[in-house]
Design a protein around this motif. Structure first.
Motif, mmCIF file in Angstrom:
data_model
loop_
_atom_site.group_PDB
_atom_site.id
_atom_site.type_symbol
_atom_site.label_atom_id
_atom_site.label_comp_id
_atom_site.label_asym_id
_atom_site.label_seq_id
_atom_site.Cartn_x
_atom_site.Cartn_y
_atom_site.Cartn_z
ATOM 1 N N SER A 226 8.657 -19.744 -3.928
ATOM 2 C CA SER A 226 9.815 -18.998 -4.558
ATOM 3 C C SER A 226 9.121 -18.015 -5.846
ATOM 4 O O SER A 226 8.616 -18.781 -6.834
ATOM 5 C CB SER A 226 10.879 -19.812 -5.176
ATOM 6 O OG SER A 226 11.381 -20.406 -4.046
ATOM 7 N N ARG A 227 8.852 -16.924 -5.368
ATOM 8 C CA ARG A 227 8.180 -15.993 -6.547
ATOM 9 C C ARG A 227 9.381 -15.634 -7.738
ATOM 10 O O ARG A 227 10.472 -15.382 -7.590
ATOM 11 C CB ARG A 227 7.955 -14.667 -6.055
ATOM 12 C CG ARG A 227 7.047 -13.622 -7.046
ATOM 13 C CD ARG A 227 6.839 -12.484 -6.206
ATOM 14 N NE ARG A 227 6.048 -11.405 -7.027
ATOM 15 C CZ ARG A 227 4.869 -11.061 -6.950
ATOM 16 N NH1 ARG A 227 4.243 -11.629 -5.788
ATOM 17 N NH2 ARG A 227 4.190 -10.415 -7.940
ATOM 18 N N GLN B 285 5.743 -19.044 -18.964
ATOM 19 C CA GLN B 285 5.572 -20.262 -18.374
ATOM 20 C C GLN B 285 5.757 -20.138 -16.549
ATOM 21 O O GLN B 285 5.210 -20.807 -16.064
ATOM 22 C CB GLN B 285 6.411 -21.491 -19.106
ATOM 23 C CG GLN B 285 5.941 -22.686 -18.602
ATOM 24 C CD GLN B 285 4.811 -23.102 -18.875
ATOM 25 O OE1 GLN B 285 4.133 -23.142 -19.972
ATOM 26 N NE2 GLN B 285 3.874 -23.987 -17.791
ATOM 27 N N ALA B 286 7.064 -19.774 -16.485
ATOM 28 C CA ALA B 286 7.374 -19.557 -14.992
ATOM 29 C C ALA B 286 6.134 -18.910 -13.924
ATOM 30 O O ALA B 286 5.822 -19.646 -13.123
ATOM 31 C CB ALA B 286 8.710 -18.687 -14.782
ATOM 32 N N TRP B 287 5.631 -17.810 -14.584
ATOM 33 C CA TRP B 287 4.426 -17.330 -13.922
ATOM 34 C C TRP B 287 3.253 -18.047 -13.872
ATOM 35 O O TRP B 287 2.496 -18.182 -12.751
ATOM 36 C CB TRP B 287 4.238 -15.816 -14.536
ATOM 37 C CG TRP B 287 5.238 -14.843 -13.952
ATOM 38 C CD1 TRP B 287 6.356 -14.384 -14.635
ATOM 39 C CD2 TRP B 287 5.270 -14.244 -12.395
ATOM 40 N NE1 TRP B 287 6.749 -13.554 -13.752
ATOM 41 C CE2 TRP B 287 6.167 -13.264 -12.722
ATOM 42 C CE3 TRP B 287 4.209 -14.210 -11.472
ATOM 43 C CZ2 TRP B 287 6.652 -12.775 -11.341
ATOM 44 C CZ3 TRP B 287 4.614 -13.554 -10.475
ATOM 45 C CH2 TRP B 287 5.755 -12.859 -10.536
ATOM 46 N N ASP B 288 2.783 -18.670 -14.826
ATOM 47 C CA ASP B 288 1.687 -19.648 -15.039
ATOM 48 C C ASP B 288 2.006 -20.848 -13.845
ATOM 49 O O ASP B 288 0.949 -20.954 -13.086
ATOM 50 C CB ASP B 288 1.502 -20.420 -16.390
ATOM 51 C CG ASP B 288 0.411 -21.008 -16.478
ATOM 52 O OD1 ASP B 288 -0.805 -20.367 -16.279
ATOM 53 O OD2 ASP B 288 0.459 -22.212 -16.711
ATOM 54 N N ASP B 289 3.182 -21.429 -13.781
ATOM 55 C CA ASP B 289 3.489 -22.519 -12.904
ATOM 56 C C ASP B 289 3.144 -21.785 -11.463
ATOM 57 O O ASP B 289 2.661 -22.508 -10.649
ATOM 58 C CB ASP B 289 4.809 -22.856 -13.092
ATOM 59 C CG ASP B 289 4.930 -23.687 -14.412
ATOM 60 O OD1 ASP B 289 3.789 -24.000 -15.097
ATOM 61 O OD2 ASP B 289 6.087 -24.194 -14.712
ATOM 62 N N TYR B 290 3.708 -20.541 -11.109
ATOM 63 C CA TYR B 290 3.732 -19.966 -9.949
ATOM 64 C C TYR B 290 2.324 -19.792 -9.373
ATOM 65 O O TYR B 290 1.746 -20.388 -8.257
ATOM 66 C CB TYR B 290 4.540 -18.761 -9.833
ATOM 67 C CG TYR B 290 4.476 -17.918 -8.557
ATOM 68 C CD1 TYR B 290 5.032 -18.316 -7.398
ATOM 69 C CD2 TYR B 290 3.778 -16.741 -8.791
ATOM 70 C CE1 TYR B 290 4.840 -17.471 -6.151
ATOM 71 C CE2 TYR B 290 3.547 -16.175 -7.415
ATOM 72 C CZ TYR B 290 4.359 -16.367 -6.224
ATOM 73 O OH TYR B 290 4.093 -15.776 -4.982
ATOM 74 N N VAL B 291 1.670 -19.466 -10.394
ATOM 75 C CA VAL B 291 -0.002 -18.886 -10.202
ATOM 76 C C VAL B 291 -0.722 -20.137 -9.856
ATOM 77 O O VAL B 291 -1.708 -20.466 -8.926
ATOM 78 C CB VAL B 291 -0.455 -18.057 -10.968
ATOM 79 C CG1 VAL B 291 -1.940 -17.837 -10.747
ATOM 80 C CG2 VAL B 291 0.143 -16.826 -10.954
#
Length: 91
Positions: A26-27, A35-41
């Motif tokens: 889930s992008r 933080q959301a982008w760090d977790d995703y990557v």
């Protein structure tokens, strides 16, 4: 470890490129916080046991495969062409 490519037959795993888990990620929204982008990557599951992974037969036919394998025993249970596997692989 040896992988049975549906197009080329059994080959050593060094012919293949490991892409990662064969699940839909889930992008985050464009405006999601850092933080959301760090977790995703950076954050991925690392389960012990049966997984479904994407592999490319990079040094062979180039086909993308979904490989169901056990990360503890290295046993491969199933190999299928990714183009034939239905969407929603994480279901």
């Amino acid at each position: 470890m040896r992988i049975d490519c549906p197009l080329c037959g059994t080959r050593d795993r060094r012919e293949f490129y490991y892409k990662g888990a064969a699940v839909a990620l889930s992008r985050p929204a464009v405006d999601a916080g850092a933080q959301a982008w760090d977790d995703y990557v950076h954050l991925r599951e690392n389960p012990a046991g049966r997984t479904r992974d994407l592999w490319q037969h990079e040094a062979g036919c180039g086909a993308w495969l979904v490989v169901t394998r056990d990360t503890v025993t290295h046993e491969i249970h199933e190999v299928a062409l990714a183009s034939t596997v239905k969407r929603g692989m994480d279901a």
